[in-house]
Write a protein that holds these residues in place. Sequence first.
Motif: not given
Length: 470
Positions: A352-380
């Motif tokens: 998935f980290g390598f997949f983020c290479v592609l995501l950061s190439y395709w969507r450099p502006d919003d990929i960080f926030q998208w990942l944060l939303n995906m992780i969400g409250a999993v730790i809880l």
Amino acid sequence: MPPTITAPSRPPETPEPELSKGLKQRHLSMIALGGVIGAGLFVGSGAGIAAAGPSIVLAYTASGLLVMLVMRMLGEMSAARPASGSFSVYAERAIGPWAGFTAGWSFWLMLCMGVGLEGLGAAHIMTGWLPGTPEWAWVALFMAVFCGSNLAAVKNFGEFEFWFAALKVGAITLFLVIGGLAIIGVLPGADSPGTGNLTGVGGFMPNGTEGLIIGLLASVLAYGGLETVTIAAAESENPVQGVAGAVRTAMWRIAIFYIGSMLVIVTLVPWNDKEVVEKGPYVATLDQLGIPGAGQIMNVVVLIALLSAMNANIYGSSRMARSLISRGQGPAALGRVSSGVPRRAVVASSAFGFFCVLLSYWRPDDIFQWLLNMIGAVILVVWMFTAVSQLILRRRTERDEPEKLTVRMWCYPVLTWVALAGMTAVFVLMAVEPSTRGQLAWTSGLTIALAAVGYARQRTAARRRDGVSD
């Protein structure tokens, strides 16, 4: 009549003799710090400060107390029965295979996405130093380096993480010392700000309860990663003593680093200073003090912190995957161990980290926030499984093997129930707050889907056992 054939039973906790025992006590102690001191503290805390203002100190204190309770529960269970699957193994033993499946694969996904987040954060620093270089190229480089380091012997990972974490701890300690001297007015060239930034820029809680809630949620998510030390304990020379010592030291150290850092930052820098978010709170604070080159030095520390957490996340996710597979909770092809390292699980966890290479190439502006939303409250979700498991396993251990309770949860069961109530309250706050409602939705959907798959697998396995025994 043909003889009855009984399917061999699989114990809830499968021994994992193939994994090496290359981690020492000093490695465990630093892994406990390295896994959590990363993007959440150095980068993500800026958004929490911008929302909560000086009251971010209260937010980190409240969430820090919750984390201490969770770590004590994990310490109790891990000291009694060290396992590289940690809370996933304990959930399976206490609640059932579906719970171990849900908790384990949720955590695995969270760590894999965390790898992408840390890589993107580190790449952002590099492009600041070398304008014009693409972020995706830096993410690719970091992924290749740390995937490679995790494919080597675990003692090499331990050494990497020991020195990475030692540098982070040293840097934060120095930051606290410098900040403390500036606050009391004895740092050369810096006047004491008094309480002006704490109360004079909109008050201690400038955005009211809503801002405090946002800060609280940000602080809870920032603590994710501490659990890695209980995963690593299974590969240490002395798992019982190792995890007990690491959990004890990690709790108070991280409380000081997180809460102390937030107090220094909001005392020295106005909470609404744009640089707190743009540059990061640590760099903004040192720049505010006018220490020559300190901001850039801190950027180096932040970079190392991000890479360290990235390294620890690859390790933690690969061991969690290995444990799940060894218990029949995943594709057996990925469970093979070579030279004491689950290399296929490392590669799968790095994918998935390598997949983020592609995501950061395709969507450099919003990929960080998208990942944060995906992780969400999993730790809880993971913490809730941990608390419920501890309630059940503590009773069993006291009844059957009391000598294994070398680490005990404080005020059992009262504080365990207090922790569960706190987690429930955070979920309610996430549902109420519009900015975090999306994260809760993602997490809820993921948890329900994994629980459904896990329960279906559990029922299928039960029917097969019944059919064979008949």
